[in-house]
Design a protein around this motif. Structure first.
Motif, mmCIF file in Angstrom:
data_model
loop_
_atom_site.group_PDB
_atom_site.id
_atom_site.type_symbol
_atom_site.label_atom_id
_atom_site.label_comp_id
_atom_site.label_asym_id
_atom_site.label_seq_id
_atom_site.Cartn_x
_atom_site.Cartn_y
_atom_site.Cartn_z
ATOM 1 N N ALA A 15 0.830 -1.203 0.000
ATOM 2 C CA ALA A 15 0.000 0.000 0.000
ATOM 3 C C ALA A 15 0.867 1.257 0.000
ATOM 4 O O ALA A 15 0.567 2.241 -0.678
ATOM 5 N N ALA A 16 1.954 1.219 0.760
ATOM 6 C CA ALA A 16 2.849 2.375 0.808
ATOM 7 C C ALA A 16 3.470 2.638 -0.552
ATOM 8 O O ALA A 16 3.574 3.780 -1.000
ATOM 9 N N LEU A 17 3.862 1.572 -1.229
ATOM 10 C CA LEU A 17 4.424 1.722 -2.562
ATOM 11 C C LEU A 17 3.401 2.298 -3.523
ATOM 12 O O LEU A 17 3.719 3.111 -4.387
ATOM 13 N N ALA A 18 2.155 1.865 -3.361
ATOM 14 C CA ALA A 18 1.092 2.355 -4.237
ATOM 15 C C ALA A 18 0.875 3.845 -4.049
ATOM 16 O O ALA A 18 0.652 4.587 -5.001
ATOM 17 N N VAL A 19 0.958 4.311 -2.794
ATOM 18 C CA VAL A 19 0.777 5.740 -2.526
ATOM 19 C C VAL A 19 1.847 6.552 -3.239
ATOM 20 O O VAL A 19 1.571 7.567 -3.866
ATOM 21 N N VAL A 20 3.106 6.097 -3.125
ATOM 22 C CA VAL A 20 4.198 6.809 -3.784
ATOM 23 C C VAL A 20 4.041 6.769 -5.290
ATOM 24 O O VAL A 20 4.315 7.727 -5.998
ATOM 25 N N SER A 21 3.560 5.612 -5.835
ATOM 26 C CA SER A 21 3.390 5.458 -7.274
ATOM 27 C C SER A 21 2.357 6.413 -7.827
ATOM 28 O O SER A 21 2.513 6.963 -8.921
ATOM 29 N N LEU A 22 1.280 6.621 -7.073
ATOM 30 C CA LEU A 22 0.181 7.445 -7.570
ATOM 31 C C LEU A 22 0.495 8.932 -7.509
ATOM 32 O O LEU A 22 -0.079 9.730 -8.245
ATOM 33 N N THR A 263 9.134 10.610 3.664
ATOM 34 C CA THR A 263 10.443 10.024 3.990
ATOM 35 C C THR A 263 10.286 8.655 4.650
ATOM 36 O O THR A 263 11.040 7.721 4.358
ATOM 37 N N VAL A 264 9.304 8.526 5.527
ATOM 38 C CA VAL A 264 9.077 7.262 6.224
ATOM 39 C C VAL A 264 8.555 6.205 5.247
ATOM 40 O O VAL A 264 8.965 5.032 5.291
ATOM 41 N N GLN A 265 7.665 6.601 4.343
ATOM 42 C CA GLN A 265 7.189 5.657 3.330
ATOM 43 C C GLN A 265 8.344 5.189 2.457
ATOM 44 O O GLN A 265 8.431 4.002 2.096
ATOM 45 N N THR A 266 9.254 6.099 2.129
ATOM 46 C CA THR A 266 10.419 5.735 1.320
ATOM 47 C C THR A 266 11.305 4.750 2.074
ATOM 48 O O THR A 266 11.844 3.798 1.496
ATOM 49 N N TRP A 267 11.448 4.950 3.376
ATOM 50 C CA TRP A 267 12.234 4.043 4.226
ATOM 51 C C TRP A 267 11.675 2.627 4.180
ATOM 52 O O TRP A 267 12.413 1.653 3.962
ATOM 53 N N PHE A 268 10.373 2.483 4.364
ATOM 54 C CA PHE A 268 9.778 1.149 4.361
ATOM 55 C C PHE A 268 9.785 0.527 2.965
ATOM 56 O O PHE A 268 9.932 -0.691 2.826
ATOM 57 N N SER A 269 9.643 1.351 1.950
ATOM 58 C CA SER A 269 9.736 0.840 0.584
ATOM 59 C C SER A 269 11.141 0.302 0.320
ATOM 60 O O SER A 269 11.308 -0.732 -0.336
#
Length: 289
Positions: A15-22, A263-269
């Motif tokens: 889901a986190a990756l999807a957020v960044v993708s969109l 930044t946190v989403q990027t970390w987990f990705s």
């Protein structure tokens, strides 16, 4: 336990990756175009990430931080090693972005909004000084040592030498996991309680008759790791489920990963990527299934 939790965290990371993708690309864009946009946007993210918590996770956090900041030089990662309980408390107060815990989250912590993101599985090794003749203990032996029922190695067929019971301080994730797995919470009779993984390792190495417990990935040739019930503390045995002392390494967030700052989403990705997974495996830790 780990399998169910890790299926959930895998979904969260997707889901986190999807957020960044969109972000920044239209729904009509091609798959390849979206992937290129995702990569470009991730590389442009800048800011900070603050983590705090488990001392057992120091090697993991240092290795991940170093490789992550090489890839994302505009993101600064800081980590404080304050203990699992303190890390989750700081997360609840909003003073950090990620709380590190070397144990599963407690119900009260989850009720306060902490989300359990398991990034690796670690074994807990039981160690003694190198000159100790013991090489294998039963689970019952280990329980009796830590609850004070067995006080001398001669009771276990060893030398006539007092057992010096070393452990971690209250609030330590390693201590919490160790006592919970053995079902001896609040029953232990410690000779000394130390506030770091390194402290336990050094104390046991330097103390004749000592016994302690540490994260498997920090065990070195200054101490002896004991087998439990005839099973050695190895990654293969933990994966097989035959070695009973293992626990999750958790990077908790306040709310789901997909709701965190960029930044946190990027970390987990990054952790979910091949590069991040290679860092985890390189430390001798086990990837969540």
């Amino acid at each position: 336990m780990f399998k169910t939790l890790n299926k959930r965290i895998a979904a969260v990371l997707v889901a986190a990756l999807a957020v960044v993708s969109l972000a920044g690309c239209g729904a009509s864009g091609s798959t390849s175009g979206a992937q290129e946009t995702t990569k470009a946007q991730a590389e442009k993210v800048s800011g900070t990430i603050a983590l705090a918590g488990s001392t057992s996770m120091e090697k993991l956090c240092e290795a991940l931080s170093e490789s992550f900041m090489e890839k994302y030089p505009d993101i600064t990662v800081t980590v404080e090693y304050t203990g699992s309980g303190a890390g989750i408390e700081s997360l609840a107060k909003g003073s950090i972005d990620i709380g590190n815990a070397s144990r599963g989250l407690k119900d009260g912590e989850k009720e306060a909004g902490a989300v359990e993101n398991i990034v690796a599985i670690d074994g807990i090794a039981v160690i003694t000084d190198k000159n100790n003749a013991a090489s294998d203990l039963s689970t019952d032996n280990l329980k009796d040592i830590y609850t004070g029922k067995i006080k001398n190695w001669k009771e276990l067929g060893g030398a006539d030498e007092a057992i010096v019971v070393i452990g971690r301080e209250a609030g330590s994730g390693t201590r919490g996991a160790f006592e919970e797995l053995l079902k001896i919470e609040d029953e232990c009779a410690y000779a000394q309680e130390l506030d770091s993984t390194g402290g336990v390792l050094a104390k046991v190495a330097a103390t004749p008759g000592a016994i302690g417990y540490v994260s498997l990935d920090v065990v070195n040739d200054t101490v002896k790791a004991l087998a439990l019930n005839g099973v050695e503390a190895t990654e293969a045995n933990i994966v097989a489920g035959s070695y009973m002392l293992s626990r999750p390494f958790v990077m908790a967030t306040k709310g789901e990963v997909s709701a965190q700052k960029a930044t946190v989403q990027t970390w987990f990705s990054y952790i979910a990527s091949e590069e991040g997974q290679a860092v985890i495996k390189g430390l001798g830790l086990i990837l969540p299934q």
